[in-house]
Design a protein around this motif. Structure first.
Motif, PDB file in Angstrom:
ATOM      1  N   THR A 101     -10.392 -10.676   4.447  1.00  0.00           N
ATOM      2  CA  THR A 101      -9.299 -11.383   3.786  1.00  0.00           C
ATOM      3  C   THR A 101      -9.485 -12.890   3.946  1.00  0.00           C
ATOM      4  O   THR A 101      -9.351 -13.653   2.993  1.00  0.00           O
ATOM      5  CB  THR A 101      -7.946 -10.965   4.395  1.00  0.00           C
ATOM      6  N   ARG A 106      -0.663 -19.489   5.500  1.00  0.00           N
ATOM      7  CA  ARG A 106      -0.219 -18.530   4.478  1.00  0.00           C
ATOM      8  C   ARG A 106      -0.741 -17.128   4.740  1.00  0.00           C
ATOM      9  O   ARG A 106      -0.037 -16.158   4.517  1.00  0.00           O
ATOM     10  CB  ARG A 106      -0.683 -18.959   3.081  1.00  0.00           C
ATOM     11  N   ARG A 130       1.123 -14.760   8.286  1.00  0.00           N
ATOM     12  CA  ARG A 130       1.827 -13.597   7.732  1.00  0.00           C
ATOM     13  C   ARG A 130       1.254 -12.296   8.290  1.00  0.00           C
ATOM     14  O   ARG A 130       1.978 -11.340   8.527  1.00  0.00           O
ATOM     15  CB  ARG A 130       1.716 -13.588   6.201  1.00  0.00           C
ATOM     16  N   LEU A 131      -0.057 -12.270   8.497  1.00  0.00           N
ATOM     17  CA  LEU A 131      -0.679 -11.036   8.967  1.00  0.00           C
ATOM     18  C   LEU A 131      -0.377 -10.751  10.436  1.00  0.00           C
ATOM     19  O   LEU A 131      -0.264  -9.599  10.838  1.00  0.00           O
ATOM     20  CB  LEU A 131      -2.193 -11.088   8.753  1.00  0.00           C
ATOM     21  N   LEU A 176       8.518  -7.399   6.471  1.00  0.00           N
ATOM     22  CA  LEU A 176       7.256  -8.122   6.652  1.00  0.00           C
ATOM     23  C   LEU A 176       6.061  -7.351   6.114  1.00  0.00           C
ATOM     24  O   LEU A 176       5.076  -7.944   5.705  1.00  0.00           O
ATOM     25  CB  LEU A 176       7.030  -8.396   8.142  1.00  0.00           C
ATOM     26  N   ASP A 177       6.139  -6.043   6.141  1.00  0.00           N
ATOM     27  CA  ASP A 177       4.993  -5.259   5.718  1.00  0.00           C
ATOM     28  C   ASP A 177       5.337  -4.428   4.485  1.00  0.00           C
ATOM     29  O   ASP A 177       5.970  -3.387   4.585  1.00  0.00           O
ATOM     30  CB  ASP A 177       4.541  -4.333   6.856  1.00  0.00           C
ATOM     31  N   PRO A 178       4.921  -4.911   3.328  1.00  0.00           N
ATOM     32  CA  PRO A 178       5.266  -4.221   2.087  1.00  0.00           C
ATOM     33  C   PRO A 178       4.743  -2.794   2.049  1.00  0.00           C
ATOM     34  O   PRO A 178       5.294  -1.953   1.353  1.00  0.00           O
ATOM     35  CB  PRO A 178       4.609  -5.077   1.014  1.00  0.00           C
ATOM     36  N   ARG A 179       3.684  -2.504   2.807  1.00  0.00           N
ATOM     37  CA  ARG A 179       3.133  -1.147   2.793  1.00  0.00           C
ATOM     38  C   ARG A 179       4.140  -0.147   3.329  1.00  0.00           C
ATOM     39  O   ARG A 179       4.277   0.957   2.836  1.00  0.00           O
ATOM     40  CB  ARG A 179       1.851  -1.091   3.632  1.00  0.00           C
ATOM     41  N   THR A 232       7.297   0.608   0.765  1.00  0.00           N
ATOM     42  CA  THR A 232       7.184   1.614  -0.297  1.00  0.00           C
ATOM     43  C   THR A 232       7.089   3.011   0.284  1.00  0.00           C
ATOM     44  O   THR A 232       7.561   3.958  -0.311  1.00  0.00           O
ATOM     45  CB  THR A 232       5.956   1.367  -1.190  1.00  0.00           C
ATOM     46  N   PRO A 251      -2.882  -7.835   2.422  1.00  0.00           N
ATOM     47  CA  PRO A 251      -1.953  -6.739   2.162  1.00  0.00           C
ATOM     48  C   PRO A 251      -0.479  -7.148   2.154  1.00  0.00           C
ATOM     49  O   PRO A 251       0.344  -6.440   1.604  1.00  0.00           O
ATOM     50  CB  PRO A 251      -2.227  -5.756   3.306  1.00  0.00           C
ATOM     51  N   VAL A 252      -0.156  -8.278   2.792  1.00  0.00           N
ATOM     52  CA  VAL A 252       1.262  -8.616   2.907  1.00  0.00           C
ATOM     53  C   VAL A 252       1.714  -9.654   1.879  1.00  0.00           C
ATOM     54  O   VAL A 252       2.878 -10.047   1.867  1.00  0.00           O
ATOM     55  CB  VAL A 252       1.626  -9.088   4.334  1.00  0.00           C
ATOM     56  N   LEU A 253       0.819 -10.095   1.017  1.00  0.00           N
ATOM     57  CA  LEU A 253       1.228 -11.056  -0.020  1.00  0.00           C
ATOM     58  C   LEU A 253       1.138 -10.403  -1.394  1.00  0.00           C
ATOM     59  O   LEU A 253       0.284  -9.548  -1.627  1.00  0.00           O
ATOM     60  CB  LEU A 253       0.326 -12.291   0.009  1.00  0.00           C
ATOM     61  N   HIS A 270       2.274  -5.681  -4.617  1.00  0.00           N
ATOM     62  CA  HIS A 270       1.376  -5.893  -3.484  1.00  0.00           C
ATOM     63  C   HIS A 270       0.095  -5.087  -3.689  1.00  0.00           C
ATOM     64  O   HIS A 270       0.099  -4.096  -4.426  1.00  0.00           O
ATOM     65  CB  HIS A 270       2.062  -5.461  -2.184  1.00  0.00           C
ATOM     66  N   HIS A 327      -1.429  -2.787  -2.137  1.00  0.00           N
ATOM     67  CA  HIS A 327      -1.467  -1.344  -1.918  1.00  0.00           C
ATOM     68  C   HIS A 327      -0.860  -0.579  -3.083  1.00  0.00           C
ATOM     69  O   HIS A 327      -0.984   0.641  -3.134  1.00  0.00           O
ATOM     70  CB  HIS A 327      -0.728  -0.997  -0.626  1.00  0.00           C
ATOM     71  N   GLN A 328      -0.192  -1.289  -3.985  1.00  0.00           N
ATOM     72  CA  GLN A 328       0.408  -0.601  -5.126  1.00  0.00           C
ATOM     73  C   GLN A 328      -0.589  -0.426  -6.274  1.00  0.00           C
ATOM     74  O   GLN A 328      -0.231   0.071  -7.331  1.00  0.00           O
ATOM     75  CB  GLN A 328       1.655  -1.360  -5.591  1.00  0.00           C
TER      76      GLN A 328
END
Lengths: 323, 322, 293
Positions: A219, A236, A240-241, A314-317, A320, B104-106, B150, B152-153
């Motif tokens: 990343t 940024r 965030r990570l 904080l963690d979009p994973r 969902t 993964p978080v942005l 994101h 992962h989607q």
């Protein structure tokens, strides 16, 4: 999300029940509490009266049931020592501990995270090594000893800051706070510093380890290949990570800092709940011990709950997966 | 017109057991709009070559010599601030695994915005418009809405398209693709290959396509560079190299392609395994595995040029392959 | 079986390259030896009240006492030679730290490994309890236990073990769960070996590296925790002053500038803890595969 919240609330309830049982057994079933309330030369008659009055003659499960019933009504009993309602006693001490703990944890985080990130970003620089040395010290040196050294240096030898007490307070929302007056701030500085050192060390380590690992990921390479500046990458992407473990620890530390306040408050004679619990432990003032432990457990559960929810933010994973 | 000129590039990694010569004197040219394949086994130095061009070598690695010129401008030794202006704007890069490269978080939109801002700060609306344009270009449906999603989607293939879109954002003259299809399903691989080829043609973008897979590279690239143990050992137009490889190693690679397999027979293999870079034989590095090795192979062969072909071998093959 | 000396030798070879860690290891070993031989090398037996001279109390470092020998680090409120008291204090602190850490190690590792081995409800139950405990600050737990169980070495160690075994259980469970899913354990399970044998012979040995890291940290933590408890007056009886109690005893004199009674025992404590942590740090870094290149 709602299902998740309800599930967590149920879990929290069960945990509180378990903790109340453990606390009750731990605090009431060991030793003879009556010895604390009465002087050793009390007559047999007075003893029996007292045992009845406090309910110590009932079977243990009955005592626990009564205890639970009282808990639910918010009645934690009277302190043996201060002879006043425990809840009121703790309530009067709580603001002092709260402001000290918050000052320590926020200070530690806002200083520790940037420094730790730098140490992880440039692990070989002299500055990073100095930061790490301080963090190893902060991690290793017992809080109480640092407190002594701080008092000796800044209060006894240099005379810059007061050695103990809360100093002047001012009212806000009907509660006395030290941080609202200059004198109070002066009194708060050393204990807050003392309390924050361990958290600071922890934040530095966490941020450093996270940054070091993240800097090696694709990343970061990809962001670099896109021409993004190192500052952008650190603020940024990396921040965030690594935020997820940091927020967790921040939350959990808020609770354990309250616990460590026990030591700091003792050294700096800071009139908070920590000082109260130490006094209650040494005098076996059981209602205070129980109430304090339940309070800390309650805090922990609330904090865990908030941490879990902020994870999702904080963690979009996770968001969902749970939705 | 020569876009990129690499001369005698040397990238070494300092290790406890001495310097590891990952890239040891690599030279090649890339013309504007040209797609060049860079083939080699893992550890041959092909990826390090790609990263060296952008100056993206992390310590303990270091470019210790040679030159990389982009449109005549020397990149080796350029201060990081200036290299940053080249990265993403003139040369960008696509990596192997899109689920590891994208943050993964942005959101996708945020990541594209960061890549744009790195070079030119414009209005939010302008950046969004540009992002949507590029995403549509790489075949992401409903791009405007997907900006707020994101990584992962997205599916694996879609994710790589996003990564490619980010690489294309600032319309670079060259894209370095480091095994961009290896992590994808075979069916999606083919799609992406075809689309990238078309993109490069339409936009006039040059590409360096790095892969261990000779078949993939051959279907995209027009020219081939074969690397072995940190050096280029063969170079030439794809069709010519495939039809008549001159280095025994290249010949072995071609023979081991599954397309050349005879049903019911084992695949042809190159005997032995990739040598450790710490422990290279004197002279030609391929010599211990080479069926044609002779006494003279103990001396390092030079890269012999002949029209548009080049080979690093004392005894090059000249027939129609194996 | 692979030759066990070879990975160990490789480990040492890497360890050797960090000079700070090697220095720390030397310090740890040195302090251990000093603690072990404290009765032989200390100038005075600090527990023998008959040898204490009250007029020698609270003297600064370098004071030549009435017994004729120099108190290099001064004397405490009872006229004890501080150097001797520190040597004996180290002895007690290390003894308690190592014992508490060792018992917590055995208990926690076994619990964690069995939880991972059995899986299902047993695992869920054990790990829930462990997690619950981990979320609770160890110091509070130890405080309450020490208060309830009374003073003395036994109760103190029990309090420390209760406060710390959960870290080992968590670590062992994590490592063992990974091991459990590996083929060699499946293979061992398909033979008629008892679960105990599989856990102790096959699973646990493979969980050792992360456990060792936790162990170094936890021994240091035990020592610090014991000192803290003693400082708060909830640790050992006054007759056997550990470092924490020496520091506590000196606290009141510090405000009048007699720093040495608190500071020197503290320095000894810190040197010990920092050295253990530095060694632990290096082991952790060496065992962390994510930092490998």
């Amino acid at each position: 999300m709602l299902g998740f919240v309800i599930q967590r609330l149920l879990q929290a309830f069960v945990v509180m029940m378990i903790i109340s049982a453990m606390v009750f057994v731990g605090v009431y079933a060991v030793g003879n509490p009556i010895d604390v309330v009465l002087s050793p030369d009390a007559t047999q008659q007075i003893r029996e009266q007292a045992i009845k009055a406090y309910g110590f003659d009932q079977p243990l499960w009955k005592q626990y049931a009564d205890f639970l019933g009282r808990l639910i009504r918010g009645d934690f009993g009277n302190s043996f020592l201060y002879n006043m309602p425990v809840l009121q006693l703790i309530g009067s001490r709580l603001p002092a501990t709260a402001e000290l703990t918050l000052a320590a944890v926020f200070g530690a985080t806002f200083l520790g995270v940037p420094l730790g990130m730098y140490a992880g970003y440039r692990p070989d620089s002299t500055f990073s090594k100095a930061v790490m040395a301080i963090s190893i010290l902060g991690f290793s040196v017992p809080t109480f000893w640092i407190g002594l050294v701080l008092i000796f240096t800044f209060a006894v030898e240099l005379g810059w800051l007061p050695a103990g007490g809360r100093g002047e307070t001012a009212q806000l929302f009907g509660i006395e706070w030290s941080f609202l007056t200059t004198n109070g701030l002066k009194h708060m500085f050393l204990p807050a510093l003392n309390l924050s050192l361990f958290k600071f060390a922890m934040m530095v380590r966490l941020a450093r380890a996270g940054t070091r690992e993240t800097m090696l990921t694709d990343t970061v390479r990809f962001a670099r290949a896109a021409g993004e500046s190192e500052w952008t990458i650190l603020t940024r992407h990396v921040l965030r990570l690594i935020a997820i473990p940091i927020v967790t620890v921040f939350g959990l530390e808020l609770g354990s800092t309250m616990a460590f306040a026990v030591v700091t408050e003792t050294i700096f004679s800071w009139p908070g709940v920590g000082k109260l619990i130490i006094d209650s432990i040494t005098t076996l003032d059981r209602p205070v011990m129980v109430a304090y432990l339940m309070l800390v457990a309650f805090f922990f559960i609330v904090i865990n709950f908030v941490v879990d929810i902020s994870y999702a933010a904080l963690d979009p994973r996770l968001r969902t997966r749970r939705a | 017109m020569t876009l990129l000129q690499v001369r005698d590039l040397q990238t070494h990694f300092a290790t406890r057991s001495g310097a590891l010569k990952a890239v040891d004197g690599v030279s090649f040219d890339i013309a504007a709009g040209e797609i060049v394949g860079l083939v080699g086994e893992s550890g041959s130095g092909k990826s390090v070559t790609g990263f060296s061009i952008l100056g993206l070598i992390d310590p303990p690695g270091r470019i210790i010599g040679g030159s990389v010129k982009l449109e005549g401008r020397e990149l080796v030794g350029l201060p990081n601030a200036e290299l940053r202006g080249v990265r993403g704007r003139q040369i960008s890069m696509v990596f192997q695994d899109p689920s590891a490269t994208l943050n993964p978080v942005l959101t996708i939109g945020r990541q594209m915005q960061l890549a744009l801002e790195a070079h030119e700060k414009t209005s939010e609306a302008a950046m969004r418009a540009r992002a949507v344009e590029v995403l549509e270009r790489v075949g992401i449906p409903d791009a405007a809405r997907r900006l707020d999603a994101h990584p992962h989607q997205f599916s694996g293939g879609m994710r790589q398209r996003v990564a490619i879109a980010i690489a294309l954002l600032n319309s670079p003259a060259l894209i370095i693709c480091d095994e961009p299809t290896t992590a994808l399903d075979v069916s999606i691989q083919a799609q992406i290959l075809t689309e990238m080829k078309a993109l490069a043609r339409d936009l006039g973008t040059a590409m360096i396509w790095i892969s261990h897979d000779l078949a993939t590279v051959s279907s995209v690239a027009s020219r081939l560079l074969v690397m072995y143990a940190g050096r280029i050992i063969e170079e030439g137009p794809v069709r010519d190299v495939l039809r008549a490889p001159r280095h025994p190693y290249t010949a072995g690679l071609i023979a081991s392609l599954p397309a050349h397999a005879v049903p019911g027979r084992d695949l042809v293999q190159i005997p032995g395994s990739t040598p450790s870079l710490f422990d290279l034989p004197p002279g030609c590095a391929f010599q211990p595995r080479c069926t044609y090795a002779q006494a003279g192979c103990g001396v390092m062969p030079n890269l012999l040029r002949e029209e548009n072909r080049a080979v690093r071998c004392h005894f090059p093959l000249n027939g129609s392959g194996s | 079986m692979i030759d066990p000396s070879s990975p160990l030798a490789r480990f040492w070879d890497e360890f050797r390259h960090n000079r700070i860690a090697v220095g720390a290891l030397v310090v740890v070993v040195l302090i251990m030896l000093i603690a072990l031989f404290a009765p032989l090398i200390s100038p005075q037996n600090p527990y023998d009240l008959a040898t204490l001279v009250l007029t020698d109390a609270r003297r600064p470092p370098g004071f030549v006492g009435s017994k004729g020998f120099t108190h290099w680090l001064g004397t405490d409120a009872q006229g004890r030679d501080l150097l001797s008291a520190i040597l004996y204090g180290l002895r007690i602190s290390i003894q308690i730290g190592v014992m508490a850490g060792g018992i917590a190690f055995c208990l926690g590792a076994t619990l964690g490994a069995f939880a991972a081995y059995f899986g299902g409800k047993i695992e869920a139950l054990i790990m829930r309890i462990v997690d619950l405990q981990l979320s609770f600050p160890a110091i509070l737990l130890a405080l309450v236990l020490a208060a309830l169980l009374g003073q003395g070495k036994g109760p103190l160690i029990a309090a420390l073990v209760t406060a710390q075994y959960a870290y080992f259980a968590r670590t062992a469970h994590g490592a063992a769960a990974t091991e459990r899913s590996k083929e060699y354990v499946e293979a061992a399970l398909s033979t008629p070996l008892s679960p105990r044998r599989v856990v102790f012979r096959h699973i646990l040995p493979n969980c050792l590296p992360p456990l060792i890291v936790v162990a170094t940290v936890q021994v240091a933590n035990s020592i610090a925790l014991e000192a803290t408890l003693s400082f708060l007056g909830l640790g050992l009886p006054v007759s056997e002053p550990s470092l924490g109690m020496l520091i506590a005893n000196g606290f009141q004199y510090m405000l009048s500038g007699r720093y040495w009674i608190s500071i020197y025992p503290g320095v000894a404590l810190i040197v010990l803890i920092v050295a253990i942590n530095l060694v632990g740090d290096q082991i952790r870094d060496q065992l962390n595969p994510r930092l490998r290149r």
